[in-house]
Design a protein around this motif. Sequence first.
Motif, mmCIF file in Angstrom:
data_model
loop_
_atom_site.group_PDB
_atom_site.id
_atom_site.type_symbol
_atom_site.label_atom_id
_atom_site.label_comp_id
_atom_site.label_asym_id
_atom_site.label_seq_id
_atom_site.Cartn_x
_atom_site.Cartn_y
_atom_site.Cartn_z
ATOM 1 N N ARG A 49 1.277 -1.056 -0.102
ATOM 2 C CA ARG A 49 -0.169 0.156 0.419
ATOM 3 C C ARG A 49 1.024 1.710 -0.200
ATOM 4 N NH1 ARG A 49 -5.248 1.396 0.872
ATOM 5 N NH2 ARG A 49 -5.831 2.437 2.856
ATOM 6 N N ILE A 50 1.017 1.815 -0.905
ATOM 7 C CA ILE A 50 1.062 3.008 -1.009
ATOM 8 C C ILE A 50 0.655 4.474 -1.217
ATOM 9 C CG2 ILE A 50 3.517 4.840 -2.403
ATOM 10 C CD1 ILE A 50 3.469 1.138 -3.750
ATOM 11 N N PHE A 51 1.149 6.114 -0.966
ATOM 12 C CA PHE A 51 0.262 6.861 -1.239
ATOM 13 C C PHE A 51 -0.003 6.929 -3.091
ATOM 14 C CE2 PHE A 51 0.514 7.930 3.391
ATOM 15 C CZ PHE A 51 -0.685 8.374 3.705
ATOM 16 N N SER A 52 -0.691 7.093 -3.787
ATOM 17 C CA SER A 52 -1.274 6.923 -5.118
ATOM 18 C C SER A 52 -0.442 8.043 -5.184
ATOM 19 C CB SER A 52 -2.564 7.727 -5.165
ATOM 20 O OG SER A 52 -3.205 6.741 -4.867
ATOM 21 N N ASP A 53 -0.290 9.340 -4.684
ATOM 22 C CA ASP A 53 0.137 10.997 -5.289
ATOM 23 C C ASP A 53 1.313 10.879 -5.630
ATOM 24 O OD1 ASP A 53 0.594 10.802 -2.648
ATOM 25 O OD2 ASP A 53 0.663 13.505 -2.213
ATOM 26 N N ASP A 54 2.188 10.139 -4.743
ATOM 27 C CA ASP A 54 3.543 9.855 -4.376
ATOM 28 C C ASP A 54 4.380 8.699 -5.288
ATOM 29 O OD1 ASP A 54 3.938 11.492 -2.201
ATOM 30 O OD2 ASP A 54 3.763 9.911 -0.715
ATOM 31 N N PHE A 55 3.416 7.310 -5.564
ATOM 32 C CA PHE A 55 3.617 6.180 -6.016
ATOM 33 C C PHE A 55 3.511 7.178 -7.955
ATOM 34 C CE2 PHE A 55 2.764 2.147 -7.893
ATOM 35 C CZ PHE A 55 3.512 1.099 -7.593
ATOM 36 N N GLU A 56 2.966 7.806 -8.200
ATOM 37 C CA GLU A 56 2.417 8.237 -9.162
ATOM 38 C C GLU A 56 3.566 9.732 -10.254
ATOM 39 O OE1 GLU A 56 -1.679 10.472 -9.966
ATOM 40 O OE2 GLU A 56 -2.509 8.461 -10.392
ATOM 41 N N ALA A 57 3.853 9.614 -8.683
ATOM 42 C CA ALA A 57 5.133 11.143 -9.027
ATOM 43 C C ALA A 57 5.962 10.511 -9.204
ATOM 44 C CB ALA A 57 5.626 12.194 -7.791
ATOM 45 N N ILE A 58 6.453 9.038 -8.673
ATOM 46 C CA ILE A 58 7.677 8.135 -8.936
ATOM 47 C C ILE A 58 7.638 7.138 -9.692
ATOM 48 C CG2 ILE A 58 7.608 5.924 -7.550
ATOM 49 C CD1 ILE A 58 10.602 8.394 -7.747
ATOM 50 N N LEU A 59 6.387 7.292 -10.644
ATOM 51 C CA LEU A 59 6.376 6.348 -12.013
ATOM 52 C C LEU A 59 6.659 7.827 -12.999
ATOM 53 C CD1 LEU A 59 3.124 4.365 -10.813
ATOM 54 C CD2 LEU A 59 5.584 3.363 -11.194
ATOM 55 N N GLY A 60 6.166 8.704 -12.877
ATOM 56 C CA GLY A 60 6.405 9.729 -13.470
ATOM 57 C C GLY A 60 7.510 10.129 -14.085
ATOM 58 N N LYS A 61 8.709 10.373 -12.632
ATOM 59 C CA LYS A 61 9.625 10.281 -12.883
ATOM 60 C C LYS A 61 10.731 8.702 -13.656
ATOM 61 C CE LYS A 61 13.317 11.587 -9.595
ATOM 62 N NZ LYS A 61 13.597 11.635 -8.520
ATOM 63 N N LEU A 62 10.459 8.706 -13.144
ATOM 64 C CA LEU A 62 11.485 7.360 -13.700
ATOM 65 C C LEU A 62 11.031 6.743 -14.688
ATOM 66 C CD1 LEU A 62 11.116 5.112 -10.763
ATOM 67 C CD2 LEU A 62 13.255 6.072 -11.182
ATOM 68 N N TYR A 63 10.405 6.763 -15.013
ATOM 69 C CA TYR A 63 9.370 6.154 -16.603
ATOM 70 C C TYR A 63 9.588 7.518 -17.088
ATOM 71 C CZ TYR A 63 10.095 1.994 -13.589
ATOM 72 O OH TYR A 63 10.059 0.821 -12.910
ATOM 73 N N LYS A 64 9.220 8.653 -17.423
ATOM 74 C CA LYS A 64 8.864 9.545 -18.309
ATOM 75 C C LYS A 64 7.819 9.490 -18.883
ATOM 76 C CE LYS A 64 13.612 11.012 -17.548
ATOM 77 N NZ LYS A 64 13.849 10.969 -16.192
ATOM 78 N N GLN A 65 6.517 9.366 -18.111
ATOM 79 C CA GLN A 65 5.250 9.608 -18.613
ATOM 80 C C GLN A 65 4.324 9.443 -18.097
ATOM 81 O OE1 GLN A 65 5.635 4.568 -20.204
ATOM 82 N NE2 GLN A 65 3.413 5.872 -19.675
ATOM 83 N N LYS A 66 3.144 10.438 -18.580
ATOM 84 C CA LYS A 66 1.696 10.511 -17.298
ATOM 85 C C LYS A 66 1.514 9.397 -17.191
ATOM 86 C CE LYS A 66 -2.261 13.556 -18.073
ATOM 87 N NZ LYS A 66 -2.994 12.497 -17.472
ATOM 88 N N THR A 67 1.213 9.821 -15.864
ATOM 89 C CA THR A 67 0.683 8.650 -15.261
ATOM 90 C C THR A 67 -0.762 9.544 -14.357
ATOM 91 O OG1 THR A 67 2.365 9.376 -13.115
ATOM 92 C CG2 THR A 67 2.855 7.767 -14.450
ATOM 93 N N ASP A 68 -1.632 8.326 -14.381
ATOM 94 C CA ASP A 68 -3.158 8.636 -13.758
ATOM 95 C C ASP A 68 -3.618 7.454 -13.677
ATOM 96 O OD1 ASP A 68 -5.195 9.520 -12.561
ATOM 97 O OD2 ASP A 68 -5.656 10.325 -13.892
ATOM 98 N N LEU A 69 -2.957 7.028 -12.455
ATOM 99 C CA LEU A 69 -3.924 5.522 -11.512
ATOM 100 C C LEU A 69 -4.587 4.865 -11.924
ATOM 101 C CD1 LEU A 69 -0.557 5.049 -8.271
ATOM 102 C CD2 LEU A 69 -0.873 3.754 -11.258
ATOM 103 N N ALA A 70 -5.907 6.456 -11.674
ATOM 104 C CA ALA A 70 -7.065 6.393 -11.832
ATOM 105 C C ALA A 70 -7.774 5.969 -12.765
ATOM 106 C CB ALA A 70 -8.079 7.026 -10.533
ATOM 107 N N ASN A 71 -7.267 6.518 -13.624
ATOM 108 C CA ASN A 71 -7.964 6.972 -14.954
ATOM 109 C C ASN A 71 -7.821 5.075 -15.699
ATOM 110 O OD1 ASN A 71 -8.509 7.374 -18.144
ATOM 111 N ND2 ASN A 71 -7.004 9.091 -18.394
ATOM 112 N N PRO A 72 -9.236 4.797 -15.286
ATOM 113 C CA PRO A 72 -9.651 3.894 -16.554
ATOM 114 C C PRO A 72 -8.942 3.360 -17.849
ATOM 115 C CG PRO A 72 -11.417 3.996 -15.497
ATOM 116 C CD PRO A 72 -10.426 5.209 -15.035
#
Length: 170
Positions: A49-72
């Motif tokens: 379990r990870i805070f979504s805002d932090d998780f989206e930030a690190i995914l975007g930073k590492l993988y250089k793409q827009k992230t939105d975990l809640a977007n179906p």
Amino acid sequence: MHLLNTKFVTLFLVFTLFGLSNKGKHPLHVSTTEVNFNSKDKTLEISSRIFSDDFEAILGKLYKQKTDLANPALKTQMDALVRKYMLSHLQVKANGKPVSLNYIGFEIDHEATNIYMEAEKISSLKSAEVSSTILYDMFDDQMSIVHLVKGATRKSSKILYPDKSFSANF
């Protein structure tokens, strides 16, 4: 006994803070991981379990793409990123041997993201070790709470950056 009470209070406070709704930045950088031995299915069931805002930030930073975990509409794309990140930042050993983790998926739960994985063909569990560097590449005050569960026995610890692992014998 006092040490046990202190640990309980610490875990209670962390989970209380973790569950609070807060539109701004949260003051705590924490993730939780539970590894549960399922003796019937001979698997390790792993949830993080990870805070979504932090998780989206690190995914975007590492993988250089827009992230939105809640977007179906982005679910398939986000699944690939979450899988890649988790498999490179979480390792589990059973009985002293690394296990292969199978990514199952993730879901959003309020401000947190729950990630599910499993390891198969674990006939018995005498010891377990979790090595986590979740969000270590983002925060130098990251804390990981780890629970190792076998039947009625639950062993827990917090791992503070830069430490990475917790192990327990059953």
